[in-house]
Design an enzyme around this catalytic site. Structure first.
Site, short mmCIF file in Angstrom:
data_model
loop_
_atom_site.label_atom_id
_atom_site.label_comp_id
_atom_site.label_asym_id
_atom_site.label_seq_id
_atom_site.Cartn_x
_atom_site.Cartn_y
_atom_site.Cartn_z
CD GLU A 196 24.53 39.50 35.16
OE1 GLU A 196 23.34 39.15 34.84
OE2 GLU A 196 25.04 39.43 36.27
CG ASN B 15 21.16 34.34 38.87
OD1 ASN B 15 20.84 33.59 39.76
ND2 ASN B 15 22.04 35.39 39.06
CD1 TRP B 16 15.34 30.86 38.11
CD2 TRP B 16 14.69 29.23 39.41
NE1 TRP B 16 14.64 30.10 37.19
CE2 TRP B 16 14.27 28.85 38.15
CE3 TRP B 16 14.43 28.25 40.21
CZ2 TRP B 16 13.35 27.91 37.63
CZ3 TRP B 16 13.84 27.10 40.04
CH2 TRP B 16 13.33 27.02 38.56
CE LYS B 17 19.82 38.07 40.30
NZ LYS B 17 20.27 39.67 40.51
N GLY C 269 18.43 44.47 38.91
CA GLY C 269 17.28 44.29 39.63
C GLY C 269 16.85 45.68 39.55
CD GLU D 193 22.70 39.75 43.07
OE1 GLU D 193 22.49 38.35 43.21
OE2 GLU D 193 22.00 40.54 42.23
CB SER E 16 16.97 45.66 34.15
OG SER E 16 17.00 45.76 35.53
N GLY F 101 17.80 37.47 35.66
CA GLY F 101 17.18 37.46 37.04
C GLY F 101 15.80 37.33 37.17
N GLY F 102 15.31 38.62 37.60
CA GLY F 102 13.82 38.66 38.11
C GLY F 102 12.92 37.93 37.18
CG HIS G 51 25.72 37.38 39.93
ND1 HIS G 51 25.52 38.28 40.65
CD2 HIS G 51 24.87 37.32 38.96
CE1 HIS G 51 24.50 38.81 40.44
NE2 HIS G 51 23.98 38.35 39.15
#
Ligand code: PGA
Length: 252
Positions: free
Chosen positions: A168, A10-12, A174, A100, A212, A233-234, A98
């Site tokens: 999640e 997930n590149w966001k 993150g 977010e 994470s 993600g990151g 998600h």
């Protein structure tokens, strides 16, 4: 039967046309050169970069998807993207619900379910996200919250082959913090048991852990019973780190 493993990035809201081409191209080359059996691999870039990623991964085992879709097929919805269009662009997956999106856009279980239904109707695999906040965990309500999210967000007319659920915990996203393997195991069991209340194929359902995940903890998290892959993600923005996660996917 257990589900084939899936590692989804997930590149966001990150990347440019140049960086997306380089990152997706790097991963496609690694996938082409891989000797070992690979899990399913998916990249979920920002919507504006989907075509760039599609071109970069063409002919490889790397699939791609989006981070959200609208529940409607078309119409007066400025700024939104339909599942139908995502399918037309070649997407296989779309992330829905998600945390977010739930937090920043007020998405409810009902709206997430409507998006997942639109994804299914368009022929996409929705990756339906659930997970408790830190306050909910501290209050001892993590399992109840996730049960309600699974019951409310997963379409009745779905099957283990047509959807993926991602657990999640919001407090792990993150932050560099992760639940213990025992907590991950317990929460994945909660997700699977809740899905099983309305579906007969829960043993085949892919449930991803997210929050994470990185190369250095992938082996531990992906070895937890009931974990069928990861939503990353990151660490998905770094080809080498993301590839380490892929290499640690459950072998099936
Ligand atoms: P993270 O994000 O890997 O950066 O914690 C995971 C996610 O939000 O899907």
């Amino acid at each position: 039967m257990t589900a084939q493993a899936l590692i989804a990035g997930n590149w966001k809201m990150n990347g440019s046309s140049a960086s997306a081409k380089a990152l997706a191209g790097d991963l496609a080359a690694r996938a082409k050169g891989a000797a070992a059996k690979l899990p399913r691999i998916a990249l979920c870039p920002p919507a504006a970069l989907i075509s760039t990623v599609a071109a970069a991964v063409a002919g490889s085992a790397v699939a791609f998807g989006a981070q959200d879709c609208h529940a409607k097929d078309k119409g007066a919805h400025t700024g939104d993207t339909s599942a139908v269009l995502l399918k037309d662009l070649g997407c296989t997956y779309v992330i829905v619900g998600h945390s977010e999106r739930r937090a920043d856009h007020g998405e409810s279980n009902e709206s997430v379910r409507a998006k997942a239904e639109a994804a299914l109707a368009a022929g996409l695999v929705p990756i339906i996200c659930v997970g408790e906040t830190e306050a909910e965990r501290d209050a001892g309500k993590a399992a109840d919250v996730v049960r309600a999210q699974v019951a409310g967000s997963v379409p009745a007319k779905s099957s283990a082959a047509s959807i993926v659920i991602a657990y999640e915990p919001v407090w792990a996203i993150g932050t560099g913090r992760t639940p213990t393997p025992d907590d991950v195991k317990a929460m994945h069991a909660v997700v699977r048991e809740t899905y099983a209340k309305s579906h007969s194929d829960s043993a085949d359902l892919a449930i991803l852990y997210g929050g994470s995940v990185k190369g250095s903890n992938a082996a531990t998290l992906l070895a937890v019973p009931g974990v069928d892959g990861a939503l990353v993600g990151g660490a998905s923005l770094d080809a080498a780190d993301f590839w380490t996660i892929i290499e640690n996917a459950p072998k099936r």
